[in-house]
Design a protein around this motif. Structure first.
Motif, PDB file in Angstrom:
ATOM      1  N   TYR A   1      42.644  44.501  52.417  1.00  0.00           N
ATOM      2  CA  TYR A   1      43.050  43.187  51.907  1.00  0.00           C
ATOM      3  C   TYR A   1      44.151  42.607  52.787  1.00  0.00           C
ATOM      4  O   TYR A   1      45.131  43.282  53.101  1.00  0.00           O
ATOM      5  CB  TYR A   1      43.555  43.286  50.468  1.00  0.00           C
TER       6      TYR A   1
ATOM      7  N   VAL B   1      39.230  36.292  46.357  1.00  0.00           N
ATOM      8  CA  VAL B   1      38.341  35.945  47.468  1.00  0.00           C
ATOM      9  C   VAL B   1      37.782  37.221  48.099  1.00  0.00           C
ATOM     10  O   VAL B   1      38.549  38.062  48.568  1.00  0.00           O
ATOM     11  CB  VAL B   1      39.080  35.109  48.530  1.00  0.00           C
TER      12      VAL B   1
ATOM     13  N   THR C   1      44.435  37.368  45.584  1.00  0.00           N
ATOM     14  CA  THR C   1      43.456  36.333  45.267  1.00  0.00           C
ATOM     15  C   THR C   1      42.136  36.960  44.833  1.00  0.00           C
ATOM     16  O   THR C   1      41.967  38.179  44.860  1.00  0.00           O
ATOM     17  CB  THR C   1      43.191  35.433  46.495  1.00  0.00           C
TER      18      THR C   1
ATOM     19  N   THR D   1      36.862  41.999  45.038  1.00  0.00           N
ATOM     20  CA  THR D   1      38.079  41.270  45.405  1.00  0.00           C
ATOM     21  C   THR D   1      39.254  42.094  44.884  1.00  0.00           C
ATOM     22  O   THR D   1      39.070  43.036  44.108  1.00  0.00           O
ATOM     23  CB  THR D   1      38.121  39.869  44.781  1.00  0.00           C
TER      24      THR D   1
ATOM     25  N   ASP E   1      34.056  38.204  53.840  1.00  0.00           N
ATOM     26  CA  ASP E   1      32.925  37.449  54.366  1.00  0.00           C
ATOM     27  C   ASP E   1      31.986  38.433  55.062  1.00  0.00           C
ATOM     28  O   ASP E   1      32.339  38.998  56.097  1.00  0.00           O
ATOM     29  CB  ASP E   1      33.422  36.396  55.352  1.00  0.00           C
TER      30      ASP E   1
ATOM     31  N   ASN F   1      45.073  35.979  52.682  1.00  0.00           N
ATOM     32  CA  ASN F   1      44.897  35.885  51.224  1.00  0.00           C
ATOM     33  C   ASN F   1      43.451  36.117  50.799  1.00  0.00           C
ATOM     34  O   ASN F   1      42.894  35.387  49.977  1.00  0.00           O
ATOM     35  CB  ASN F   1      45.383  34.518  50.710  1.00  0.00           C
ATOM     36  N   ARG F   2      42.842  37.166  51.355  1.00  0.00           N
ATOM     37  CA  ARG F   2      41.465  37.479  51.034  1.00  0.00           C
ATOM     38  C   ARG F   2      41.155  38.933  51.384  1.00  0.00           C
ATOM     39  O   ARG F   2      41.912  39.587  52.098  1.00  0.00           O
ATOM     40  CB  ARG F   2      40.498  36.576  51.805  1.00  0.00           C
TER      41      ARG F   2
END
Length: 244
Positions: A44, A17, A15, A69, A20, A49-50
Protein backbone atom coordinates in the motif's frame (compact mmCIF):
# COMPACT_ATOMS: atom_id res chain seq x y z
CA UNK A 1 -16.94 0.33 3.73
CA UNK A 2 -17.04 1.79 7.25
CA UNK A 3 -14.20 4.13 8.18
CA UNK A 4 -14.89 4.35 11.91
CA UNK A 5 -13.02 1.12 12.67
CA UNK A 6 -9.70 2.80 11.97
CA UNK A 7 -7.45 4.63 14.40
CA UNK A 8 -7.47 8.40 14.45
CA UNK A 9 -3.98 8.59 12.97
CA UNK A 10 -4.07 5.86 10.32
CA UNK A 11 -7.54 6.61 8.94
CA UNK A 12 -6.11 9.84 7.53
CA UNK A 13 -3.87 7.83 5.18
CA UNK A 14 -5.98 4.84 4.14
CA UNK A 15 -8.26 4.66 1.10
CA UNK A 16 -10.56 2.16 -0.56
CA UNK A 17 -8.65 2.15 -3.87
CA UNK A 18 -7.43 -1.25 -5.15
CA UNK A 19 -4.31 -1.95 -7.18
CA UNK A 20 -4.51 -1.36 -10.92
CA UNK A 21 -4.09 -4.84 -12.47
CA UNK A 22 -2.75 -3.24 -15.68
CA UNK A 23 -0.03 -1.30 -13.88
CA UNK A 24 3.55 -2.30 -14.77
CA UNK A 25 4.23 -2.28 -11.00
CA UNK A 26 1.97 -5.32 -10.57
CA UNK A 27 3.93 -7.39 -13.09
CA UNK A 28 7.19 -6.25 -11.51
CA UNK A 29 6.12 -7.15 -7.98
CA UNK A 30 4.79 -10.53 -9.09
CA UNK A 31 8.22 -11.38 -10.49
CA UNK A 32 10.27 -9.99 -7.60
CA UNK A 33 8.25 -10.70 -4.44
CA UNK A 34 8.11 -14.30 -3.29
CA UNK A 35 4.80 -15.55 -1.94
CA UNK A 36 4.67 -18.69 0.21
CA UNK A 37 1.83 -21.25 0.30
CA UNK A 38 -1.21 -20.14 2.34
CA UNK A 39 0.05 -16.55 2.20
CA UNK A 40 -1.34 -13.33 0.73
CA UNK A 41 0.59 -10.10 0.18
CA UNK A 42 -0.24 -6.45 -0.32
CA UNK A 43 1.72 -3.26 -0.89
CA UNK A 44 0.00 0.00 0.00
CA UNK A 45 1.33 3.40 -1.04
CA UNK A 46 0.81 6.40 1.22
CA UNK A 47 2.29 8.51 -1.55
CA UNK A 48 -0.36 7.44 -4.10
CA UNK A 49 -3.11 6.72 -1.52
CA UNK A 50 -3.88 3.36 -3.09
CA UNK A 51 -3.01 -0.29 -3.11
CA UNK A 52 -0.05 -0.93 -5.40
CA UNK A 53 -0.14 -4.71 -5.31
CA UNK A 54 -2.27 -7.58 -3.99
CA UNK A 55 -1.58 -11.28 -4.53
CA UNK A 56 -2.95 -14.51 -3.09
CA UNK A 57 -6.12 -13.15 -1.46
CA UNK A 58 -8.61 -15.36 -3.28
CA UNK A 59 -6.84 -18.52 -2.15
CA UNK A 60 -6.48 -17.22 1.41
CA UNK A 61 -9.72 -15.35 2.11
CA UNK A 62 -11.90 -15.67 -1.00
CA UNK A 63 -11.41 -12.11 -2.28
CA UNK A 64 -10.10 -11.46 -5.78
CA UNK A 65 -6.87 -9.49 -5.72
CA UNK A 66 -8.57 -6.55 -7.45
CA UNK A 67 -11.12 -6.42 -4.58
CA UNK A 68 -8.45 -5.96 -1.93
CA UNK A 69 -8.02 -2.45 -0.53
CA UNK A 70 -6.66 -1.30 2.83
CA UNK A 71 -10.20 -0.70 4.06
CA UNK A 72 -11.19 -4.22 3.01
CA UNK A 73 -8.27 -5.65 4.99
CA UNK A 74 -9.27 -3.60 8.04
CA UNK A 75 -12.95 -4.41 7.84
CA UNK A 76 -12.58 -8.19 7.49
CA UNK A 77 -10.77 -8.50 10.83
CA UNK A 78 -12.81 -10.66 13.21
CA UNK A 79 -14.69 -8.35 15.63
CA UNK A 80 -12.94 -9.58 18.76
CA UNK A 81 -9.54 -8.70 17.28
CA UNK A 82 -10.42 -5.53 15.38
CA UNK A 83 -10.07 -2.88 18.15
CA UNK A 84 -6.60 -4.03 19.15
CA UNK A 85 -5.42 -4.70 15.59
CA UNK A 86 -6.50 -1.28 14.39
CA UNK A 87 -4.95 0.49 17.35
CA UNK A 88 -1.71 -1.45 16.95
CA UNK A 89 -1.49 -0.31 13.33
CA UNK A 90 -2.28 3.23 14.42
CA UNK A 91 0.35 3.38 17.16
CA UNK A 92 2.98 1.69 14.99
CA UNK A 93 2.47 4.28 12.26
CA UNK A 94 2.74 7.06 14.83
CA UNK A 95 6.04 5.64 16.10
CA UNK A 96 7.46 5.29 12.58
CA UNK A 97 6.42 8.85 11.77
CA UNK A 98 9.06 9.97 14.26
CA UNK A 99 11.81 7.69 12.92
CA UNK A 100 13.94 9.01 10.06
CA UNK A 101 16.68 6.39 9.61
CA UNK A 102 16.66 2.76 8.46
CA UNK A 103 12.87 2.81 8.13
CA UNK A 104 12.80 -0.19 5.78
CA UNK A 105 14.13 -2.35 8.63
CA UNK A 106 11.04 -1.85 10.82
CA UNK A 107 8.07 -4.21 11.02
CA UNK A 108 5.60 -5.71 13.45
CA UNK A 109 3.55 -8.91 13.66
CA UNK A 110 0.19 -9.79 15.16
CA UNK A 111 -1.76 -13.03 15.50
CA UNK A 112 -5.47 -12.71 14.73
CA UNK A 113 -8.40 -13.96 12.67
CA UNK A 114 -9.77 -12.52 9.43
CA UNK A 115 -13.21 -13.27 8.03
CA UNK A 116 -13.23 -15.27 4.80
CA UNK A 117 -15.66 -14.10 2.11
CA UNK A 118 -17.74 -17.20 2.91
CA UNK A 119 -18.08 -16.08 6.54
CA UNK A 120 -15.65 -18.49 8.19
CA UNK A 121 -12.84 -17.25 10.42
CA UNK A 122 -9.24 -17.85 9.33
CA UNK A 123 -6.32 -17.74 11.85
CA UNK A 124 -3.44 -15.66 10.51
CA UNK A 125 -0.02 -14.40 11.40
CA UNK A 126 0.15 -10.93 9.87
CA UNK A 127 3.38 -9.03 9.36
CA UNK A 128 3.47 -5.39 8.32
CA UNK A 129 6.73 -3.71 7.36
CA UNK A 130 8.02 -0.57 5.74
CA UNK A 131 8.37 -1.22 2.01
CA UNK A 132 9.81 2.14 0.97
CA UNK A 133 10.72 5.51 2.45
CA UNK A 134 11.81 8.87 1.09
CA UNK A 135 13.47 11.70 2.97
CA UNK A 136 12.83 10.05 6.32
CA UNK A 137 9.13 9.37 5.70
CA UNK A 138 7.33 6.07 5.07
CA UNK A 139 5.94 6.06 1.53
CA UNK A 140 4.69 2.45 1.31
CA UNK A 141 4.11 -0.56 3.54
CA UNK A 142 4.06 -4.26 2.73
CA UNK A 143 1.85 -6.78 4.47
CA UNK A 144 2.15 -10.56 4.60
CA UNK A 145 -0.77 -12.60 5.94
CA UNK A 146 -0.17 -16.32 6.37
CA UNK A 147 -2.71 -18.91 7.42
CA UNK A 148 -1.65 -20.96 10.43
CA UNK A 149 -4.15 -23.48 11.77
CA UNK A 150 -1.77 -24.39 14.59
CA UNK A 151 -2.20 -21.00 16.29
CA UNK A 152 -4.18 -21.28 19.51
CA UNK A 153 -5.81 -17.90 19.86
CA UNK A 154 -7.23 -17.01 23.26
CA UNK A 155 -8.49 -13.72 24.67
CA UNK A 156 -5.02 -12.13 24.68
CA UNK A 157 -3.62 -10.42 21.59
CA UNK A 158 -0.04 -11.40 20.75
CA UNK A 159 2.30 -9.09 18.88
CA UNK A 160 5.97 -8.30 18.31
CA UNK A 161 7.99 -5.36 16.98
CA UNK A 162 11.23 -5.43 14.99
CA UNK A 163 13.80 -2.90 13.82
CA UNK A 164 17.04 -1.14 14.75
CA UNK A 165 15.29 0.45 17.74
CA UNK A 166 13.29 -2.67 18.54
CA UNK A 167 13.20 -2.06 22.30
CA UNK A 168 11.99 1.52 21.90
CA UNK A 169 9.42 0.43 19.32
CA UNK A 170 8.01 -2.33 21.50
CA UNK A 171 8.12 -0.23 24.66
CA UNK A 172 6.15 2.52 22.95
CA UNK A 173 3.55 0.02 21.76
CA UNK A 174 3.37 -1.53 25.23
CA UNK A 175 2.78 1.88 26.78
CA UNK A 176 0.15 2.89 24.25
CA UNK A 177 -1.68 -0.45 24.23
CA UNK A 178 -1.59 -1.19 27.96
CA UNK A 179 -5.38 -1.01 28.35
CA UNK A 180 -5.84 -3.96 25.98
CA UNK A 181 -5.57 -7.66 26.79
CA UNK A 182 -2.29 -7.98 24.89
CA UNK A 183 1.24 -9.26 25.32
CA UNK A 184 4.40 -8.42 23.42
CA UNK A 185 6.98 -10.96 22.31
CA UNK A 186 9.48 -9.55 24.82
CA UNK A 187 7.00 -9.94 27.68
CA UNK A 188 6.10 -13.43 26.53
CA UNK A 189 9.78 -14.49 26.46
CA UNK A 190 10.29 -13.28 30.04
CA UNK A 191 7.06 -14.89 31.24
CA UNK A 192 8.02 -18.23 29.64
CA UNK A 193 11.26 -18.23 31.63
CA UNK A 194 9.38 -17.42 34.86
CA UNK A 195 7.12 -20.40 34.13
CA UNK A 196 10.23 -22.59 33.76
CA UNK A 197 11.31 -21.58 37.27
CA UNK A 198 13.96 -18.94 36.56
CA UNK A 199 14.25 -16.03 38.98
CA UNK A 200 14.03 -12.41 37.81
CA UNK A 201 17.77 -12.14 38.45
CA UNK A 202 18.52 -15.17 36.27
CA UNK A 203 16.25 -13.91 33.49
CA UNK A 204 17.94 -10.50 33.61
CA UNK A 205 21.33 -12.17 33.22
CA UNK A 206 20.05 -14.20 30.26
CA UNK A 207 18.78 -11.07 28.47
CA UNK A 208 21.69 -8.88 29.53
CA UNK A 209 19.49 -6.30 31.28
CA UNK A 210 18.89 -5.22 34.86
CA UNK A 211 16.62 -7.11 37.24
CA UNK A 212 14.38 -4.03 37.43
CA UNK A 213 13.95 -4.17 33.64
CA UNK A 214 12.58 -7.71 33.95
CA UNK A 215 10.32 -6.67 36.81
CA UNK A 216 8.95 -3.89 34.60
CA UNK A 217 8.04 -6.51 31.98
CA UNK A 218 6.32 -8.88 34.41
CA UNK A 219 4.73 -6.87 37.23
CA UNK A 220 2.52 -4.60 35.06
CA UNK A 221 0.84 -7.74 33.70
CA UNK A 222 -0.75 -8.28 37.13
CA UNK A 223 -2.95 -5.22 36.62
CA UNK A 224 -3.45 -5.73 32.89
CA UNK A 225 -4.69 -9.31 33.27
CA UNK A 226 -6.26 -8.79 36.70
CA UNK A 227 -4.21 -11.43 38.50
CA UNK A 228 -2.93 -11.30 42.07
CA UNK A 229 0.28 -13.33 42.03
CA UNK A 230 3.00 -14.75 39.82
CA UNK A 231 1.42 -18.21 40.07
CA UNK A 232 -1.94 -16.76 39.04
CA UNK A 233 -0.27 -14.95 36.11
CA UNK A 234 1.36 -18.17 34.86
CA UNK A 235 -1.94 -20.06 35.14
CA UNK A 236 -3.65 -17.28 33.21
CA UNK A 237 -0.95 -17.47 30.52
CA UNK A 238 -1.48 -21.20 29.98
CA UNK A 239 -5.26 -20.89 30.04
CA UNK A 240 -5.19 -18.19 27.36
CA UNK A 241 -2.65 -19.91 25.11
CA UNK A 242 0.04 -17.30 25.76
CA UNK A 243 2.33 -20.13 26.79
CA UNK A 244 2.21 -23.54 25.06
Amino acid sequence: MKHDKLGIYSKTFITDVPADPNSPDVAHFRKTIRRFPDEAIYIYSFKDNRMLYADGWEELLGYADNEITMLTIVNITAPEYAPFSNELNDKALMFLHNITKDLEQYSFTIELKKIHKNGTHVPLICKVGVFSAEEGQVTAIIGHSQKNESIKLGNVMRYAAYGPEKSAFEEELNKQLFRHYAISEKEKEALAMVAEGFSFKEIAARFGVSQSAIEKRIIPMYKRFEVKSLTHLISFAYANHILP
